[in-house]
Enzyme design. Structure first.
Site, mmCIF file in Angstrom:
data_model
loop_
_atom_site.group_PDB
_atom_site.id
_atom_site.type_symbol
_atom_site.label_atom_id
_atom_site.label_comp_id
_atom_site.label_asym_id
_atom_site.label_seq_id
_atom_site.Cartn_x
_atom_site.Cartn_y
_atom_site.Cartn_z
ATOM 1 C CB VAL A 121 -0.944 0.010 1.222
ATOM 2 C CG1 VAL A 121 -1.696 1.336 1.324
ATOM 3 C CG2 VAL A 121 -1.920 -1.156 1.146
ATOM 4 C CB CYS A 137 -7.845 -7.346 1.954
ATOM 5 S SG CYS A 137 -6.515 -6.152 1.683
#
Length: 430
Positions: A20, A263
């Protein structure tokens, strides 16, 4: 804040340079002066050479960027706008593990100055930013929230391995602790997000929006997995059923599979934790998690049943597992459910299991999961499990597999990519 960043009078820092953080840091570095901070010096050294340790970005992504990579916390003092993008995993009890997030918050708190901004991208339960992180920032900095420094939340939407839906082409949610910070943060992200910005009304709304994105997918995939278990008992191919049902315009196209990674396989537990803290025990979310977490074991059990049905002794059988990363075309092995297949096969006494993967790092697999990968398939196998649909696997033909197969070999196609293409092996898929 926005004007000072654009004019490069002030710097923006990104804390955590993984899947990220690094793409965000590099995109901002094309517009602003950026400090990229990571606690691992070896990763920092690679990035200084234009190498992405996660193997997601090409060297060209580093070119034309005004960025300083560092693992020295003192370098963060030069920044005015902080973006925190560290992992938020779960522990062995499926409870939120906030240690990386709080450690990053401590780092920022030690260098925080009056007028600074802190924006969190790490996925958390609603309320975490203001209830867990902000008090720590206040304590370490001696500053007052909103009065002395501003905080926002802009949930990450990075999809590893996806070259089409990238950081700049996915609409971004932003939020702030007051009207001024909300607008300044939104304008800052508008510098790099071509798809546009959705301004959430509050930090808590932005946190909740992120966590239900992945929870929704988790529940829908769990439904598909449960259908797969039912249809398997009926002798019906699940993918054929979904193909037929999908001809209706409003049928949602989800598919069965292994739900791992950091996730979809993790975020719902954060929402469950917060709900229980508030005295509500979520049932659909918890049931979905149970189904999806059990699918690796289910695949292994079905494989063993097929081996036994072929009059073979599992303890004497050889099994090949193709793929160990949590999804296709990535190197990330975190929370991989393929490991559940491996462990369940071992529990049935199958000791000769070769696991190969063109993306996974064998040293990481050994360190994380305790077993050695094979460099390539070797010899003949009694079962072949295509666990991850990497590009390297999807175009292989049956002849390639037959060359690796003993008589009556079981072919397990987890994602159904070889449906209708395998005729001489014992075929099974979810």
């Amino acid at each position: 804040m926005y004007s000072e960043l654009v004019s490069k009078k002030e710097k923006l820092a990104v804390i955590g340079l993984g899947y990220v953080g690094l793409p965000i840091a590099l995109e901002f570095a094309r517009k602003l002066s950026v400090i990229g901070f990571d606690i691992k010096p070896d990763r920092v050294e690679l990035m200084k050479k234009g190498i992405d340790p996660s193997r997601e970005l090409e060297p060209e992504a580093f070119k034309g960027c005004d960025i300083e990579f560092t693992s020295n916390i003192d370098d963060l003092r030069k920044a005015k706008f902080y973006v925190v993008a560290v992992p938020t995993p779960i522990d062995e009890h499926n409870l939120p593990d906030l240690k990386p997030l709080l450690a990053a918050t401590r780092s920022v708190g030690q260098v925080l100055k009056k007028g600074d901004y802190v924006v969190y991208e790490s996925t958390v339960y609603p309320g975490c930013t203001e209830e867990d992180c902000v008090p720590l920032l206040e304590e370490l900095s001696g500053l007052k929230y909103i009065q002395d420094f501003k905080v926002g939340f802009s949930p990450e939407r990075i999809n590893p391995g996806d070259k089409e839906h990238t950081l700049t082409t996915i609409k971004k949610i932003t939020s702030g602790c007051d009207a001024e910070s909300a607008e300044e943060i939104a304008k800052t992200y508008e510098l790099i997000i071509k798809a546009g910005i959705h301004r959430a009304s509050s930090i808590k709304v932005a946190e909740a929006a992120k966590i239900i994105e992945n929870t929704q997918r988790d529940i829908n995939i769990a439904f598909m997995n449960e259908l797969s278990i039912i249809f398997n008992r009926m002798g019906i191919n699940t993918y054929e059923v979904l193909e037929a049902a999908g001809t209706k315009w409003n049928f949602l196209k989800f598919f069965p599979g292994l739900v791992g990674g950091h996730c979809i396989g993790v975020d719902p537990y954060y929402l469950v934790y917060k709900a229980k803290e508030l005295g509500y025990h979520p049932q659909i979310i918890t049931a979905g998690r149970f189904i999806n977490d059990s699918m690796g074991g289910y695949v292994a059990k079905q494989t063993v049943k097929k081996i036994i049905a072929a009059d073979k002794n599992p303890k004497e059988s050889r099994v090949l597992v193709l793929g160990v990363t949590f999804k296709e075309n990535v190197s990330d092995i975190r929370n991989s459910k393929v490991v559940d297949i491996y462990n369940e096969l071992k529990s049935f006494g199958i000791q000769n299991i070769d696991v190969v993967d063109p993306y996974a790092d064998s040293h990481e697999v050994k360190e994380e999961y305790g077993f050695d990968m094979a460099s390539a398939p070797n010899g003949k196998y009694d079962a072949i499990i295509v666990a991850v649909s990497h590009n390297q696997y999807i175009n292989l033909n049956e002849e390639w597999f037959k060359n690796l197969a003993n008589p009556a070999c079981v072919f397990v196609d987890v994602k159904g990519i070889y449906r209708g293409k395998i005729h001489n092996l014992t075929y099974w898929s979810l």
